[in-house]
Design a protein around this motif. Structure first.
Motif, mmCIF file in Angstrom:
data_model
loop_
_atom_site.group_PDB
_atom_site.id
_atom_site.type_symbol
_atom_site.label_atom_id
_atom_site.label_comp_id
_atom_site.label_asym_id
_atom_site.label_seq_id
_atom_site.Cartn_x
_atom_site.Cartn_y
_atom_site.Cartn_z
ATOM 1 N N ASP A 43 19.639 -47.628 -33.243
ATOM 2 C CA ASP A 43 19.758 -47.097 -31.880
ATOM 3 C C ASP A 43 20.013 -45.589 -31.918
ATOM 4 O O ASP A 43 20.893 -45.081 -31.235
ATOM 5 C CB ASP A 43 20.854 -47.828 -31.105
ATOM 6 N N TYR A 57 24.483 -42.652 -20.432
ATOM 7 C CA TYR A 57 25.093 -43.163 -21.660
ATOM 8 C C TYR A 57 25.969 -42.106 -22.316
ATOM 9 O O TYR A 57 25.489 -41.016 -22.659
ATOM 10 C CB TYR A 57 24.018 -43.606 -22.656
ATOM 11 N N THR A 81 18.961 -42.694 -20.937
ATOM 12 C CA THR A 81 18.341 -43.319 -22.110
ATOM 13 C C THR A 81 18.749 -44.766 -22.342
ATOM 14 O O THR A 81 17.973 -45.538 -22.890
ATOM 15 C CB THR A 81 18.688 -42.526 -23.387
ATOM 16 N N ASN A 82 19.942 -45.159 -21.988
ATOM 17 C CA ASN A 82 20.407 -46.488 -22.362
ATOM 18 C C ASN A 82 20.098 -47.543 -21.311
ATOM 19 O O ASN A 82 20.473 -48.702 -21.449
ATOM 20 C CB ASN A 82 21.922 -46.472 -22.626
ATOM 21 N N HIS A 86 21.350 -39.252 -27.648
ATOM 22 C CA HIS A 86 20.052 -39.924 -27.700
ATOM 23 C C HIS A 86 18.889 -38.969 -27.488
ATOM 24 O O HIS A 86 17.817 -39.155 -28.072
ATOM 25 C CB HIS A 86 19.987 -41.031 -26.650
ATOM 26 N N THR A 112 14.868 -51.777 -30.562
ATOM 27 C CA THR A 112 16.290 -51.697 -30.247
ATOM 28 C C THR A 112 16.718 -52.916 -29.437
ATOM 29 O O THR A 112 16.092 -53.215 -28.417
ATOM 30 C CB THR A 112 16.586 -50.418 -29.449
ATOM 31 N N PHE A 155 19.114 -53.546 -27.378
ATOM 32 C CA PHE A 155 19.663 -53.358 -26.038
ATOM 33 C C PHE A 155 18.585 -53.100 -24.995
ATOM 34 O O PHE A 155 18.791 -53.309 -23.806
ATOM 35 C CB PHE A 155 20.642 -52.175 -26.032
ATOM 36 N N HIS A 156 17.442 -52.603 -25.441
ATOM 37 C CA HIS A 156 16.370 -52.254 -24.524
ATOM 38 C C HIS A 156 15.100 -52.122 -25.352
ATOM 39 O O HIS A 156 15.103 -52.412 -26.540
ATOM 40 C CB HIS A 156 16.691 -50.967 -23.745
#
Length: 455
Positions: free
Chosen positions: A80, A164, A228-229, A260, A422, A424-425
């Protein structure tokens, strides 16, 4: 565009889950045996993997990860962003081995010459004159927030919904009705009501920013140059310049977190887009996988902090809540010097960004071919697709576009075809060791997965 057939999606997801379980018995055994770990994992977010249990690492190098069941993957997750330099780059290995094995003294509380080299390099890249180090961007954000409050004499931080900033308490906030600030869903036991520490605004909405700043209690606007997150949500033209102007007008600092968005280029979005922060934060990627972080201060912010500390009002040397005994340690600084100096070079970024463009074009071709109502955004060496079109313009819109079932299907479909995204996404990051063949492998697997949704 025709919507997804949800019954077909459910059947495809069940097939991918079964394939994942069958292919990874050793990972499943290790997970089942991890009874002394909270959540059965070293850190609870590791349960995010979509197959019911995480893959267990055997070894990694460059853009490849091999798990304990012997499967080798093209890694687009890259920790990440923490492994943006690739896993264990040779220059970083050499520097860490020299510092730890040959020279010793990884943690001595003494400075090294590497620190000044890294500070000068960060100044060249991000144009901030003065630097201090941490072990993560979360810590860098926390300490810089304290300094922002000290420098301005103001108590609150302004953040954007779904931006984030690691696990910083002030960041888990959303703009509520009538200018209020509310806690973000899922926020774990905030130490105080979030409206006591934070004002929240909506990304790409300068009017919401100005409304928050008009209270004149905001020490700093804490922001990424792009969200970004929650999926990549790019700033609209004039938005970042508007933040700079509003911060100056209302006496707040502009604090930019590029943890990020360093993917934007050698000098991050700050240099690529000509941004003018008062405080700058970065972490994860600059140490080649060794824990590190840094924050940069303008001369004016540093001067204000120095005045307050010289008067005895605050203590940033001993007990004032800024720093830690491992921060700025010799091992982290050696890793940062090697990674920045020899791995994440201008030439490496040029190749990485070109590969991310190739990745983006491959995804766009499949979306057009199969008429999927999705979108993809690119931020330098980073790209991410969302299950909505047009692309979200705020964090709230991005959150509303979440689709857990599609997420699980796409992650498992890629994983079962030898590609890690990744967890998370749906972010893919290029590193110096990523190849055009790696990107094309993803393009083929992505096309296969989305074609199955339309069959």
């Amino acid at each position: 565009m025709v919507p997804i057939d949800r019954s077909r999606l459910a059947a495809l997801l069940a097939d991918e889950q079964a394939a994942y379980a069958a292919a990874n018995p050793r990972s499943q055994e290790l997970y089942a045996a991890a009874g002394n770990l909270f959540g059965r994992v070293p850190m609870t977010w590791m349960n995010k993997w979509s197959g019911g249990f995480p893959l267990y690492l055997d070894h990694a190098r460059g853009a490849r990860i091999t798990d304990v069941d012997g499967h080798t993957y093209v890694d687009f997750a890259l920790g990440d962003t923490a492994a943006m330099a690739g896993h264990s780059p040779e220059a970083t290995i050499k520097a860490v081995a020299t510092r730890y094995a040959d020279q010793g003294g990884a943690t001595t509380m003494l400075p090294t010459a590497d620190a000044q080299w890294v500070g000068a390099e960060l100044t060249a890249r991000f144009r901030m004159p003065l630097w201090s180090f941490s072990l993560s961007a979360t810590d860098a954000n926390r300490w810089a927030i304290r300094l922002a409050r000290l420098a301005t004499g103001r108590p609150k931080i302004l953040v954007f919904g779904y931006s984030y900033h690691g696990s910083v308490d002030e960041a888990f906030a959303l703009a509520g009705p009538d200018g209020s600030t509310i806690s973000r869903p899922g926020n774990v036991a905030p130490p105080v009501p979030v409206d006591l520490t934070t004002r929240a605004a909506v990304w790409n909405d300068l009017a919401s920013v100005e409304a928050a700043l008009q209270h004149e209690d905001v020490a700093a606007i804490l922001t990424e140059p792009a969200l970004t997150n929650i999926g990549i949500v790019l700033p609209e033209p004039g938005f970042m310049a508007g933040l700079r102007e509003l911060a100056t007008r209302y006496g707040a600092l502009l604090m930019i977190d590029e943890t990020h968005t360093f993917s934007a280029g050698w000098g991050g979005a700050t240099t690529a887009w000509g941004l003018e922060p008062d405080i700058f934060v970065i972490g994860k990627s600059i140490g080649g996988g060794i824990s590190c972080g840094a924050y940069g201060l303008s001369e004016s912010v540093a001067g204000a902090v120095t005045r307050h500390t010289s008067s005895g009002e605050a203590d940033i040397i001993d007990v004032g809540g800024v720093g830690g005994t491992l921060a700025g340690n010799a091992l982290s600084l050696a890793a940062m010097r090697a990674t920045l100096g020899e791995v994440l070079t201008p030439e490496a970024f040029e190749r990485m960004i070109a590969l991310a463009t190739r990745f983006t074009e491959g995804v766009e071709a499949s979306l057009a071919e199969f008429g999927l109502p999705w979108s993809i955004a690119q931020l330098g060496a980073r790209a991410e697709y969302r299950f909505v079109s047009p692309a979200p313009r705020t964090g709230e819109e991005a959150a509303a576009a979440a689709d857990d079932e599609l997420d699980a299907y796409m992650h498992l479909a890629m994983c079962n075809r030898g590609i890690l995204m990744t967890p998370f996404h749906n972010m893919a990051l290029m590193c110096p060791d990523t190849t055009a063949e790696d990107v094309d492998r993803h393009t083929a697997a992505f096309r296969e997965a989305v074609a199955a949704l339309r069959s």
